[in-house]
Enzyme design. Sequence first.
Site, PDB file in Angstrom:
ATOM      1  N   SER A   1      65.306 -30.495 -30.060  1.00 32.01           N
ATOM      2  CA  SER A   1      66.137 -29.456 -29.449  1.00 32.01           C
ATOM      3  C   SER A   1      65.735 -28.116 -30.030  1.00 32.01           C
ATOM      4  O   SER A   1      65.911 -27.873 -31.224  1.00 32.01           O
ATOM      5  CB  SER A   1      67.620 -29.715 -29.737  1.00 32.01           C
ATOM      6  OG  SER A   1      68.059 -30.886 -29.088  1.00 32.01           O
TER       7      SER A   1
ATOM      8  N   PRO B   1      65.285 -26.983 -25.226  1.00 31.76           N
ATOM      9  CA  PRO B   1      66.376 -27.850 -25.690  1.00 31.76           C
ATOM     10  C   PRO B   1      66.200 -29.320 -25.344  1.00 31.76           C
ATOM     11  O   PRO B   1      66.809 -30.181 -25.989  1.00 31.76           O
ATOM     12  CB  PRO B   1      67.598 -27.278 -24.977  1.00 31.76           C
ATOM     13  CG  PRO B   1      67.061 -26.634 -23.754  1.00 31.76           C
ATOM     14  CD  PRO B   1      65.725 -26.079 -24.151  1.00 31.76           C
ATOM     15  N   PHE B   2      65.377 -29.640 -24.337  1.00 33.45           N
ATOM     16  CA  PHE B   2      65.247 -31.032 -23.898  1.00 33.45           C
ATOM     17  C   PHE B   2      63.797 -31.500 -24.027  1.00 33.45           C
ATOM     18  O   PHE B   2      63.225 -32.110 -23.125  1.00 33.45           O
ATOM     19  CB  PHE B   2      65.747 -31.172 -22.458  1.00 33.45           C
ATOM     20  CG  PHE B   2      67.119 -30.586 -22.264  1.00 33.45           C
ATOM     21  CD1 PHE B   2      68.224 -31.141 -22.886  1.00 33.45           C
ATOM     22  CD2 PHE B   2      67.297 -29.456 -21.483  1.00 33.45           C
ATOM     23  CE1 PHE B   2      69.492 -30.594 -22.716  1.00 33.45           C
ATOM     24  CE2 PHE B   2      68.560 -28.900 -21.307  1.00 33.45           C
ATOM     25  CZ  PHE B   2      69.659 -29.471 -21.933  1.00 33.45           C
ATOM     26  N   SER B   3      63.209 -31.205 -25.176  1.00 32.79           N
ATOM     27  CA  SER B   3      61.823 -31.570 -25.439  1.00 32.79           C
ATOM     28  C   SER B   3      61.730 -33.026 -25.882  1.00 32.79           C
ATOM     29  O   SER B   3      62.614 -33.543 -26.566  1.00 32.79           O
ATOM     30  CB  SER B   3      61.228 -30.661 -26.519  1.00 32.79           C
ATOM     31  OG  SER B   3      61.255 -29.309 -26.112  1.00 32.79           O
TER      32      SER B   3
ATOM     33  N   GLU C   1      65.203 -28.103 -18.809  1.00 29.13           N
ATOM     34  CA  GLU C   1      66.156 -28.507 -17.775  1.00 29.13           C
ATOM     35  C   GLU C   1      66.675 -29.920 -18.010  1.00 29.13           C
ATOM     36  O   GLU C   1      65.900 -30.860 -18.226  1.00 29.13           O
ATOM     37  CB  GLU C   1      65.492 -28.416 -16.395  1.00 29.13           C
ATOM     38  CG  GLU C   1      66.431 -28.740 -15.251  1.00 29.13           C
ATOM     39  CD  GLU C   1      65.811 -28.460 -13.891  1.00 29.13           C
ATOM     40  OE1 GLU C   1      66.469 -28.755 -12.882  1.00 29.13           O
ATOM     41  OE2 GLU C   1      64.672 -27.947 -13.839  1.00 29.13           O
TER      42      GLU C   1
ATOM     43  N   LYS D   1      66.518 -22.850 -11.046  1.00 28.47           N
ATOM     44  CA  LYS D   1      65.723 -22.204 -10.003  1.00 28.47           C
ATOM     45  C   LYS D   1      65.729 -20.715 -10.272  1.00 28.47           C
ATOM     46  O   LYS D   1      66.789 -20.106 -10.444  1.00 28.47           O
ATOM     47  CB  LYS D   1      66.290 -22.480  -8.607  1.00 28.47           C
ATOM     48  CG  LYS D   1      65.801 -23.774  -7.994  1.00 28.47           C
ATOM     49  CD  LYS D   1      64.309 -23.754  -7.787  1.00 28.47           C
ATOM     50  CE  LYS D   1      63.779 -25.161  -7.561  1.00 28.47           C
ATOM     51  NZ  LYS D   1      62.306 -25.175  -7.593  1.00 28.47           N
TER      52      LYS D   1
END
Length: 744
Positions: A42, A255-257, A273, A289
């Site tokens: 994160s 944050p979503f690695s 995302e 988007k």
Amino acid sequence: MIHLKNLKKPAGFCRRTLFFEGDFASLAKNFEKERGAMVLLSGGDHPEARIQGLGLWPFLELSCQEKEATLFQQELVLQSQDVLGLVDALLQSCAFPEEKEGLPFGLFGFFSYDLKNHMEKLPDTVVDDLFLPLYQLFAPRLVLWQDLHEKNTLHLKALFLDDENPEDAEILLNRMTQRLQDTVFPNPMHHPLPCSGSLSSTFTREAYEGAVARIREHILRGEAYQVNLSQRFSLAYDGSAYALFLKMFETAPQPFSAFLQAGDFQLASLSPERFVCVKGRRIESHPIKGTRPRGKTAKEDAHLKMDLEKSQKDKAELSMIVDLVRNDLGRIAVTGSVRVEVPGRTEIWPHLFHRVAVVSAELEPGLGAGDILKAAFPPGSVTGCPRIRAMELIDTLEPKRRHAYTGSLGYLGFDGRMDLNVAIRTVIVRGGNAHYAAGGGVVWDSDPEEEYRESLHKAAPFFKAFDCKAEEQGKKEDTLIWRDGRFLPLSSSGLPLDSPALRHGRGLFETLRVENGEALHLGEHAERLAGSVFEVTGKTMPGVHWPHVAQRLCTLHPEAARRGQLHLIAMDTGKNLLSLAALLKPLVLSPPKDGLVLIGHPEPFFSPMARHKSFAYVFFARAREEAEKKGADEALIFAPDGAVLEGSFSSLLLFSEGSILVPQGPSLPGVTRKKLLLHLENQGWPVERRKLFMEDLKKGDFLFCCSSLRGPWWVREVEGKVFRKPETAWFAELRRALGYPAEG
């Protein structure tokens, strides 16, 4: 219902808390080569950037190929064609409660974008050059995590299975504790990673902008509102996949690695995302988007941020995807529970601005992860709206499979939790190459040049890790050639003059008949093509679904679909990957009603390569031309010892004294002849394969020439020998049995 017999299941776990003041990402690097290891990081200043985790030492794994999924646990192997049902069955079988903080036990891994083909009936005409599974999931026995809101604390927990004791879990914890004490923390990398060769892409700039223009045409016709288009960059890289992951994470922490070590390939995802997060019965999705690059100065930065926030185009894009996500969640949610909690907010990252929404709902009771994926996968933000038509258009425009890109990485917890990212900003490392795709949503207001530039902005962390620039790809100096009185660049000459396919005949082709929209015996022809590829070119055949390609060509060319000839081509263009092509043309072919006439070709032929339908086909083409000049339909080809091999356009079958004789020798294994032989053998005809000479032909009753375009047809005469005409009804039945019309 899928029954998981003899499966060893979790029975409980032991946990431990350790003092830890090092860097978690650097700690995880010490386990980068452990098969099944998954790292979750994160990064950045984000409300969701809290938990960092690592799963290790799986006690089982799930892998999904094209038609079925397989569960592996030691000697146990279970398979199912219900690929998501198997996931749900395993989660249900292994379910047990945990505390709701930290990282749960469960299935860690990835879901490919191409899993879409198991959820919807979609075309699949792209090339598979990486051969990755549709999903790969590991169930770790040990997980460790760090809560970024806690200082100097590392949490560990280890499973014991139903045939083990808690002491077995303690042994794993002791093992990990010792590994941590011996951990070496690498220094941050301040230099580019080594790579060889130049950067390449699945699109040139002109082709990408042309694809954007084509999408806008489809939107104008009312087929779609938004379509996500991407290009995939590739370069040679045989270094550490985790080092690449860390290098990109330093440049653009997200944050979503996630990093997955799958053994023969690795995935490194730097995703901003969240696809879905499930806690209890609450589900959230965070579609993105709208993107702008960061400015070089504070003033430019502020201007770009304001430009994004005021953009009506980006606002419309986000609104469309929010509606799509609402509809997706509505399929699995309690009626009336779907909420748009955040219609749009700007998130600030080191190299980009993003517009993000938050949509939530309450799940219907009794649903599993498979139900959620069926309702909402692939993520709408990376497909388009409406999703089905958008995915159809993506298939026609993008040449290669997406694989992990725009799929998801994360975990499905045994306690019911679920957290999956949208696998954008994701590197696939396989076979000495690193692949990174980037793109964006195209709407009617899209500008092709801007869309191309946006794809480069999104790929910036990948370029920066290797200190390369996208503009370099495709800009190599073009060779000038002379053709028909003009000097012009090789790239625009229309001739692959530097291709081994042209210079050495290192290419193969198959020709088959299309009758009323059906490509006759396509599977057998594709199998023969794939079987010959390595021997002729020395390279591996890329994966491709030829039936989908043929179906699409029939749709595009309805006249040829009624009666046509389909050409499948595999060419060695000098690159690592073979180039594939398919062409459908109308077929004008009328076999003579009074039978074929063959004459012997004066030059004998012998080559082991005759078993392959390669580009080195000139001998047979010239033999046929010479025969036609003499009033015959085909030439009869002989070996140097006088043995009959084949026709210049067909394979041969001789009916003699109640048996069928098949010529032996180096010749093409005819698909139509093989199908006919199988049919005749089922009728009780004995078949003998041996060398045949003209003396054998002169003793025969019937002679058939078998070709994929003409089908089986009877021969009237060969070198003065006149054959009998087969009984009309019987011969017509043979042709119809193979899919050919009775009259030709």
